[in-house]
Design an enzyme around this catalytic site. Sequence first.
Site, PDB file in Angstrom:
ATOM      1  N   HIS A 140       4.837   1.005  -4.939  1.00 51.89           N
ATOM      2  CA  HIS A 140       5.034   1.198  -3.496  1.00 51.89           C
ATOM      3  C   HIS A 140       6.289   2.033  -3.233  1.00 51.89           C
ATOM      4  O   HIS A 140       6.262   3.009  -2.460  1.00 51.89           O
ATOM      5  CB  HIS A 140       5.145  -0.174  -2.821  1.00 51.89           C
ATOM      6  CG  HIS A 140       5.554  -0.140  -1.383  1.00 51.89           C
ATOM      7  ND1 HIS A 140       4.660  -0.324  -0.341  1.00 51.89           N
ATOM      8  CD2 HIS A 140       6.761   0.049  -0.803  1.00 51.89           C
ATOM      9  CE1 HIS A 140       5.305  -0.240   0.803  1.00 51.89           C
ATOM     10  NE2 HIS A 140       6.592  -0.024   0.548  1.00 51.89           N
ATOM     11  N   GLU A 141       7.395   1.681  -3.878  1.00 50.41           N
ATOM     12  CA  GLU A 141       8.655   2.410  -3.652  1.00 50.41           C
ATOM     13  C   GLU A 141       8.573   3.834  -4.186  1.00 50.41           C
ATOM     14  O   GLU A 141       9.076   4.769  -3.562  1.00 50.41           O
ATOM     15  CB  GLU A 141       9.815   1.658  -4.300  1.00 50.41           C
ATOM     16  CG  GLU A 141      10.098   0.295  -3.692  1.00 50.41           C
ATOM     17  CD  GLU A 141      10.339   0.341  -2.199  1.00 50.41           C
ATOM     18  OE1 GLU A 141      10.884   1.356  -1.701  1.00 50.41           O
ATOM     19  OE2 GLU A 141       9.966  -0.625  -1.515  1.00 50.41           O
ATOM     20  N   HIS A 144       6.935   6.228  -1.795  1.00 47.50           N
ATOM     21  CA  HIS A 144       7.833   6.732  -0.746  1.00 47.50           C
ATOM     22  C   HIS A 144       8.553   7.992  -1.230  1.00 47.50           C
ATOM     23  O   HIS A 144       8.727   8.957  -0.478  1.00 47.50           O
ATOM     24  CB  HIS A 144       8.873   5.675  -0.379  1.00 47.50           C
ATOM     25  CG  HIS A 144       8.366   4.574   0.493  1.00 47.50           C
ATOM     26  ND1 HIS A 144       7.607   4.795   1.614  1.00 47.50           N
ATOM     27  CD2 HIS A 144       8.545   3.229   0.432  1.00 47.50           C
ATOM     28  CE1 HIS A 144       7.328   3.650   2.207  1.00 47.50           C
ATOM     29  NE2 HIS A 144       7.880   2.673   1.499  1.00 47.50           N
ATOM     30  N   GLU A 215       4.789   2.597   5.740  1.00 45.01           N
ATOM     31  CA  GLU A 215       4.656   1.407   4.898  1.00 45.01           C
ATOM     32  C   GLU A 215       3.192   1.162   4.534  1.00 45.01           C
ATOM     33  O   GLU A 215       2.880   0.812   3.391  1.00 45.01           O
ATOM     34  CB  GLU A 215       5.248   0.184   5.600  1.00 45.01           C
ATOM     35  CG  GLU A 215       6.754   0.229   5.765  1.00 45.01           C
ATOM     36  CD  GLU A 215       7.492   0.386   4.454  1.00 45.01           C
ATOM     37  OE1 GLU A 215       7.010  -0.148   3.423  1.00 45.01           O
ATOM     38  OE2 GLU A 215       8.551   1.032   4.427  1.00 45.01           O
TER      39      GLU A 215
END
Length: 305
Positions: A140-141, A144, A215
């Site tokens: 997930h990070e 980004h 997100e």
Amino acid sequence: MQSRFQTDRRLSVRMGTTLFLLGLLYVAFVAVLIVLLKSWVLVVVVAAALLGAQYWFSDRIALYAMRGRVVERDEYPRLHGVIDRLCATADMPKPVVAVADMDMPNAFATGRNPDNAVVCVTTGLLRRLEPAELEGVLAHELSHVAHKDVAVITVASFLGVIAGLVVRFAFYSQLFGGGRRDQNTAVVFSAVMGVSAVVYMVSFLLIRALSRYRELAADRAAALLTGRPSVLASALTKVSGDIARIPTKDLRTAQAFNAFYFTPALGDHPGAARLLSTHPSLEQRLAQLARISGELGETATPGKA
């Protein structure tokens, strides 16, 4: 270099639109300050210096604020190993790896581009998550970073920072220097505070709208890269539940950086804060992951490596 994280055109459009609108707002804001303060050199120099500092040093500022420190492989071999595998799978540069000594389970990414990025996790997150869950959070990070929305959020938040600083400066100047100012000066400072407050509110709403979508985009990209949406859902549920049990006083510092976190530090009673949250609701995120799990025909058990 294009990573293997799925491209999200809707995210790109939202980032471009947000930056365009904030750019217009920024130009208007600077123009009004020049007219009111009658010193274009001062306004432009200070604004440019602060923007440059936030863009070039955002990673260091975030790490310092959240008590993060860069760690090497021999100190955290499991963490480095997971990031190595994900970066190889995604075909992207490996970011700097950092750890924050905090009980609050969370993670964030920062940096101006994929070649100058930092991924930081808290010790609380490392203690609580299974290996597969940690992989989901780190994917997930990394998404980004790959989507470059970390840099966009950093630049976008700049206008709100400037507006907030101007409001404080005007307030304290009027408070402590009011006896030495004439009525015209007081009117000018009141106008500066009013314009700055409006700019802050508009930028606040634009950034939060973008943050909530990014997100969801990161959850989606991470689930598709790992092929295991259920472990990300398991991590989300576990982290959100544990954050709710962290004492509110321990979350106050973290709340200023909610836009960068894997999940927001809201405490037990978020109340109306959810209406202006940097993140979509947990229910919305889990529902999206459940849909992706169904599309992929996932059969893995959540939380198992």
